[in-house]
Design a protein around this motif. Structure first.
Motif, PDB file in Angstrom:
ATOM      1  N   GLY B 111       0.785  -1.225   0.000  1.00  0.00           N
ATOM      2  CA  GLY B 111       0.000   0.000   0.000  1.00  0.00           C
ATOM      3  C   GLY B 111       0.819   1.278   0.000  1.00  0.00           C
ATOM      4  N   ALA B 112       2.142   1.162  -0.165  1.00  0.00           N
ATOM      5  CA  ALA B 112       2.971   2.356  -0.348  1.00  0.00           C
ATOM      6  C   ALA B 112       2.737   2.859  -1.760  1.00  0.00           C
ATOM      7  N   SER B 419      13.152   8.876   8.358  1.00  0.00           N
ATOM      8  CA  SER B 419      12.550   8.446   7.088  1.00  0.00           C
ATOM      9  C   SER B 419      13.207   7.180   6.552  1.00  0.00           C
ATOM     10  N   ALA B 420      14.516   7.043   6.751  1.00  0.00           N
ATOM     11  CA  ALA B 420      15.221   5.862   6.254  1.00  0.00           C
ATOM     12  C   ALA B 420      14.677   4.610   6.937  1.00  0.00           C
ATOM     13  N   ALA B 421      14.661   4.607   8.264  1.00  0.00           N
ATOM     14  CA  ALA B 421      14.119   3.449   8.981  1.00  0.00           C
ATOM     15  C   ALA B 421      12.622   3.329   8.733  1.00  0.00           C
ATOM     16  N   GLY B 422      11.940   4.455   8.647  1.00  0.00           N
ATOM     17  CA  GLY B 422      10.491   4.461   8.445  1.00  0.00           C
ATOM     18  C   GLY B 422      10.083   3.851   7.120  1.00  0.00           C
ATOM     19  N   SER B 423      10.844   4.137   6.057  1.00  0.00           N
ATOM     20  CA  SER B 423      10.480   3.586   4.755  1.00  0.00           C
ATOM     21  C   SER B 423      10.740   2.085   4.719  1.00  0.00           C
ATOM     22  N   GLY B 436       8.362  10.029   9.071  1.00  0.00           N
ATOM     23  CA  GLY B 436       9.135  11.095   8.448  1.00  0.00           C
ATOM     24  C   GLY B 436       8.583  11.459   7.089  1.00  0.00           C
ATOM     25  N   SER B 437       9.466  11.513   6.077  1.00  0.00           N
ATOM     26  CA  SER B 437       9.042  11.978   4.756  1.00  0.00           C
ATOM     27  C   SER B 437       8.253  10.920   3.997  1.00  0.00           C
ATOM     28  N   VAL B 438       8.033   9.744   4.561  1.00  0.00           N
ATOM     29  CA  VAL B 438       7.136   8.754   3.963  1.00  0.00           C
ATOM     30  C   VAL B 438       5.989   8.454   4.934  1.00  0.00           C
ATOM     31  N   SER B 453      14.084   0.973  -5.667  1.00  0.00           N
ATOM     32  CA  SER B 453      14.424  -0.426  -5.960  1.00  0.00           C
ATOM     33  C   SER B 453      14.633  -1.208  -4.673  1.00  0.00           C
ATOM     34  N   VAL B 454      15.328  -0.599  -3.710  1.00  0.00           N
ATOM     35  CA  VAL B 454      15.537  -1.276  -2.428  1.00  0.00           C
ATOM     36  C   VAL B 454      14.191  -1.584  -1.783  1.00  0.00           C
ATOM     37  N   LEU B 455      13.278  -0.631  -1.837  1.00  0.00           N
ATOM     38  CA  LEU B 455      11.979  -0.825  -1.188  1.00  0.00           C
ATOM     39  C   LEU B 455      11.134  -1.876  -1.907  1.00  0.00           C
ATOM     40  N   VAL B 456      11.250  -1.937  -3.240  1.00  0.00           N
ATOM     41  CA  VAL B 456      10.538  -2.981  -3.997  1.00  0.00           C
ATOM     42  C   VAL B 456      10.993  -4.356  -3.512  1.00  0.00           C
TER      43      VAL B 456
END
Ligand code: K
Ligand code: K
Lengths: 480, 480
Positions: B111-112, B419-423, B436-438, B453-456
């Motif tokens: 759902g991102a 945001s890094a850990a949050g994403s 954060g920013s996400v 790509s990392v998040l995918v």
């Protein structure tokens, strides 16, 4: 539990504390800082209480393994409580909670401070502050090489292999033998570092305080600006070397001193620690180059110092890594979690445990592909017993759970997200400085009393490898 | 691995995808949004490729357990790749990486979203977006109740106990039987929610899209303001109920529908999930009262919605929890890590695993006190096999390791620490919105291509319970 015997041993420990409380007095007299009566009075209080306990508590029975948990946990707590007396009596730290925080931070070699102005304190008080760490570091080495393996805590049985000496079931002979050998190594390394720092222009007092807190992976500096105060590349590199050495298994140092240098290189945990240190330095330098440092030599010096300081869980600072890119800060965060080698003075979860967790995951994946294959986790050439693997996995899960709960508690005191997690990792992994408002250029003075109490517990839990403390909260521990 | 058979099954999956790609066409015609040719063309492409694979790849052999890993991982990846076609062909999402991100986010029920303006899209495209989640959710239930236990992934063997049906060694019969039963439960719950939402004034289209993405614990809303757009307490509470139900083991729903309601209450994981939900709601309300909400009824409604949305890993928003106190945010972070129950559509690590980790730690401590005692970890009345406990512990360690590494990678793209850990937690635990920013009022459009790509990869790893994907990276997997 054998309460009488535990109280007796606490009495002996207090008598020992009474003796070491006299050590700062010569410095107090030399610097004429007027703090010597506080030390004398503190020493007398400890001697009196210790004497009463020793005289009143006599037990015919030998110490059982279970009593070890109580002795270790209450011993460390007693040191933190009574070691705080000089701060209170001299008026250096007026608040009882603050004094307890500073002393617990000392004896657990955490190095988190509630002092906004360190240099305002009397030299003998600063010496005591450094000495608490040095004693705490020595205590932890003996604990992790001789006591915890016997108690069966967190898989520490794995890491005593290199240590010679008798392997009797009872605690006493082994502790004494091990302690003597390691005490020698510890004193030798401390002396060497003191000398090298003096060659770099530090006074005997500064050199000794820094050697004390380097070998203990402690990080209490008598300077407000920490090691950055000397602004000397030579001093930085000497301290980098000794911070690294302090985070290596002391049994390996002992082997090297006996001429068996190859043992160190053959040790898998050491090789991984060295390799990881280099990798993290390179990655941090990559992130910092341009963003923080324009000159490569500055980048090398400051990034290396900070990575080794954090990875060894010492916590000295020559740079404000709170201003570094998020990537560098997360690499430092990772280094904090991992910590140095087992049976060193470093905190964190220890490289050996990380290594075994990764190998365990590998074996799990291998077994999915080959369900009928038998493959054991090994450290070096030694297969790791299932029970030990289970307790290492349990240690990891518990560490994370405590980290999460303590972070929520710290956030409940009003800290922001980064500072809440930063203060917990800094204490649970016994680093000292954390992130955000408890970063390397900050201190813990602004934390609310409830938050300070949580962090004091985190320091104790972290230093005593969680289980040693947690068993005491189980009702079954107290039953006959 | 039996490559021919795996390709053939991928062909069948593509043919199935070709069929479901036709589903949005009636909506396109009804709303006259002109997007129907994109769906037709996408369907034809999938049908053609699927047809070729089915015709060309014939294998006389039965499917082996090992092939299951490849089918699941490549199947999900193929759905994400070919399911992105409508976005690309209709021009709704011009970038290939963005379209892949959105589709992977759909089929993994994360759902991102990379869409800054969701309502600008054609209704049929929005329907497709919701449908990808509904299909992904259904796929995951079958995966976790029928396929993963057979593959032996992450201790999932534990959680299929309640499911009736044959227990043959081969995958086929069990999958089909289980799938049919659960498909019924899933459709029933989806219909019920659609009806209840329509009673609350939502159009059939809005109600169906929300029911699709609620039951899938997905969280894609056709509204820019998510569920907050309706500003209706009734709608909020209906969705709270169904988000919670979607995070409960679907085998229990099946039992309840068969009249065995007591089975649900007897299920330890369900009780802990319910209890934890209530505890976290109370704690978040405590932190939010005064600081965010002045009225207790507002606090109850919005805090409950957000806690259930996050704990069930759905990710809808009716409030910007990014503005809540750090304590509330960390409680949500904890809920993200834990996730809902096993064999539901929820993500995260699953309540059952958390429960077993805690019990394992308890047993470890108990064994320190009573070294000779034998005490097993149990879930409900069922003792947990050592092997299963090992794989759950391995799962946890691996989850944390991937979380740490991915966070460092995200920080390397320039994101701040939160945001890094949050994403990473938002994708690895398949939540959707992070911190954060996400955060819940933001989106993933600003993340750099490398970060996307990392998040995918994180979404795929998280949804397929890590191991299913990771085995493919072991050379030994590919050997005959
Ligand atoms: K330290
Ligand atoms: K989700």
């Amino acid at each position: 539990m054998n309460r009488v015997l535990v109280l007796r041993i606490l009495g002996i420990l207090l008598a020992f504390l009474a003796a070491v409380l006299l050590a700062p007095i010569p410095f107090s007299l030399y610097f004429a800082d007027g703090a010597w009566p506080s030390f004398l009075l503190s020493s007398l209080i400890c001697a009196a209480l210790g004497g009463v306990l020793i005289l009143k508590c006599r037990s015919p029975r030998e110490m059982a393994v279970r009593d070890g948990f109580a002795v270790v946990t209450f011993g460390w707590t007693a040191f933190a409580l009574f070691g705080a007396l000089p701060y209170l009596l001299s008026g250096s730290i007026p608040s009882v909670l603050d004094a307890l925080f500073e002393t617990m931070s000392g004896f657990t070699t955490t190095g988190a401070t509630i002092l906004p102005d360190i240099e305002a304190l009397a030299p003998s008080i600063l010496f005591w502050r450094a000495l608490t760490q040095w004693l705490g570091g020595m205590g932890f080495i003996v604990l992790s090489l001789a006591i915890l393996p016997m108690l069966g805590v967190g898989g520490m049985q794995m890491f005593k292999a290199e240590m010679p000496g008798p392997t009797a079931d009872r605690l006493k002979p082994r502790i004494q033998d091990t302690a003597k050998l390691l005490w020698g190594v510890y004193v030798l390394l401390t002396s060497a570092q003191t000398l090298l720092l003096m060659l770099g222009g530090l006074s005997f007092f500064d050199a000794l305080c820094h050697a004390f807190t380097t070998l203990a992976s402690g990080g209490f500096s008598p300077k407000n600006a920490s090691v950055g105060a000397y602004d000397s590349a030579y001093v930085d590199w000497v301290i980098i070397l000794f911070m690294f050495l302090a985070a290596v298994n002391f049994a390996l140092h002992y082997q090297v001193l006996r001429g068996r240098g190859r043992e160190m290189w053959r040790n898998e945990e050491f090789r991984v620690f060295l390799g990881l240190t280099l990798v993290i330095i390179v990655l941090v330098m990559w992130a910092n180059q341009g963003a923080v440092y324009t000159s490569l030599s500055d980048n090398l010096r400051y990034s290396t110092f900070q990575v080794v300081s954090i990875f060894s869980t010492t916590g000295y600072a020559t740079a404000d890594y709170g201003m570094w890119p998020a990537m560098s800060q997360y690499l430092l965060f990772l280094a904090m979690l991992v910590g140095g080698c087992a049976a060193s003075t470093a905190g964190g979860m220890k490289v050996a445990r990380l290594l075994l967790l990764i190998k365990h995951a590998q074996v799990q994946i291998y077994r999915l592909i080959h369900p009928r294959a038998v493959r054991l986790v090994k450290l070096g050439d030694v297969p790791v017993d299932r029970e030990i693997m289970q307790s290492i996995l349990g240690f990891f899960a518990l560490w994370m759970a405590i980290f999460m709960v303590a972070t929520i508690l710290m956030a409940s005191t009003g800290l922001d997200m980064v500072s809440a997690a930063g203060s917990v990792v800094a204490t649970l992994a016994v680093i000292g400085p954390g992130f955000g408002s408890v970063g390397p250029m900050e201190n813990y003075a602004h934390i609310l009393p409830f938050g300070k109490s949580v962090l004091v517990v985190c320091m104790l839990l972290g230093r005593l490898e969680l289980f040693t403390v947690l068993v005491l909260f189980f009702p079954t521990f107290w039953r006959k």
